[in-house]
Write an enzyme that holds these catalytic residues in place. Sequence first.
Site, PDB file in Angstrom:
ATOM      1  N   GLY A 192      41.911  42.652  40.124  1.00 44.41           N
ATOM      2  CA  GLY A 192      42.969  41.782  39.603  1.00 44.41           C
ATOM      3  C   GLY A 192      42.696  41.362  38.165  1.00 44.41           C
ATOM      4  N   ARG A 193      41.422  41.141  37.869  1.00 46.78           N
ATOM      5  CA  ARG A 193      41.074  40.686  36.511  1.00 46.78           C
ATOM      6  C   ARG A 193      41.405  41.748  35.463  1.00 46.78           C
ATOM      7  NH1 ARG A 193      35.628  37.815  38.986  1.00 46.78           N
ATOM      8  NH2 ARG A 193      36.793  36.044  39.836  1.00 46.78           N
ATOM      9  N   TYR A 312      43.874  31.926  35.503  1.00 43.69           N
ATOM     10  CA  TYR A 312      44.002  32.463  36.881  1.00 43.69           C
ATOM     11  C   TYR A 312      43.166  33.723  37.108  1.00 43.69           C
ATOM     12  CZ  TYR A 312      48.444  34.888  35.270  1.00 43.69           C
ATOM     13  OH  TYR A 312      49.414  35.607  34.646  1.00 43.69           O
ATOM     14  N   GLU A 313      42.935  33.987  38.388  1.00 41.24           N
ATOM     15  CA  GLU A 313      42.056  35.080  38.854  1.00 41.24           C
ATOM     16  C   GLU A 313      40.627  34.934  38.295  1.00 41.24           C
ATOM     17  OE1 GLU A 313      43.769  38.907  39.509  1.00 41.24           O
ATOM     18  OE2 GLU A 313      45.797  38.078  39.522  1.00 41.24           O
ATOM     19  N   GLY A 314      40.209  33.687  38.161  1.00 40.83           N
ATOM     20  CA  GLY A 314      38.873  33.374  37.655  1.00 40.83           C
ATOM     21  C   GLY A 314      38.945  32.912  36.222  1.00 40.83           C
TER      22      GLY A 314
END
Length: 332
Positions: A192-193, A312-314
């Site tokens: 995702g990142r 988002y996503e870390g």
Amino acid sequence: MGVFIPKEYGGAGLDVISYTLAVEEISRGCASHGVTMSVNNSLACNPLNKFGTEEQKQEFLKPLASGEKLGAFGLTEPGAGTDVSLLQTTAVHKDDGYEINGQKIFITNGSKSDTYIILAQTNKELKHKGITAFVFNSDTPGFSPGTLERTMGIHGSIQSELNFDNMYLPESQRLGAEGDGFKIAMNTLDGGRIGIAAQAIGISQNALDLSIDYVKNNDLIDKTFGRSQGIQFILADMATELEAARLLVHKAAFAKDTKPRYSHEAAMAKVYASEAAMRITSKAVQIHGLYGYTKRYAVERLMRDAKITEIYEGTSEVQRMVIAAYLDKLDV
Ligand code: COS
């Protein structure tokens, strides 16, 4: 909607670099559309393709990868975002399945998805080793989408709550083995990142294009600053940072295509591309002067859209933790 998913499961059967090109190009036009398709590809299709049973792929993956249905990924909770081991949503054994209770927040595609992948605790004492992944459709009794968030940017993207009130899922809707949820989530987020990093370079490319256009076509600027090194140097720095970010994204995408673990490549791509997007969009606003601070020009939206890519996503801090953990394992 399933760029790198095999054709037999409804996808386009392309590689991950193709996926980043698609996310970048769509995000260049609209960052909200970019994240909507990125989440469907990376966070919904990818874990089903990688960890799903054949039955789960037929039932859940095919409609998502073909674009017939939309997917979301539910991890974040009011008390658990960065530290995933603190999840409070529970999945308790009942009959031949699980009863799920709890709440997720800030879920992209949240209230509008047809299919969800969520993480819940099946054994709280085991912390991250007690987390399990599940897949279900939105018409499952006990599930209800909650409040929509009003956000600073990406206004076309949905961020909402998910609520589970005695939601029963049969064992066949558990994704992977019991206790494998943390690793499934981390592996999913690695992919995702890369998508979010590609979203960031799409936003940055748009900011650069609009800035060049503004400088070239603005009479006032042309007469005063247009050919000055002041503007040229800013544009040159924006273009160079963008190119560096794009190369890191392509490197991470190639790593995902060729290696089982690509965590640090994905983290480097995300932290650099998202922070570069903030610098690039801020410079784009600056080049536009006061006009850039108004709603007359798109650059103010790009600056607001860019900010979320650092979160988002870390968050950027999480990406640095992942990179540092990788360096710690090296003999450097
Ligand atoms: N892929 C596969 N396995 C992974 C992994 C990955 N990317 N990352 C960690 N693991 C495994 C480790 O190998 C370790 O396995 P063992 O227990 O068998 O040794 C286990 O998972 C625990 O790893 P670690 O100790 O590194 O986990 P931490 O709790 O220290 O977590 C961070 C590290 C903070 C980096 C991680 O929890 C994280 O990324 N959090 C952010 C989550 C996030 O992005 N939230 C945003 C919301 S989702 S949109």
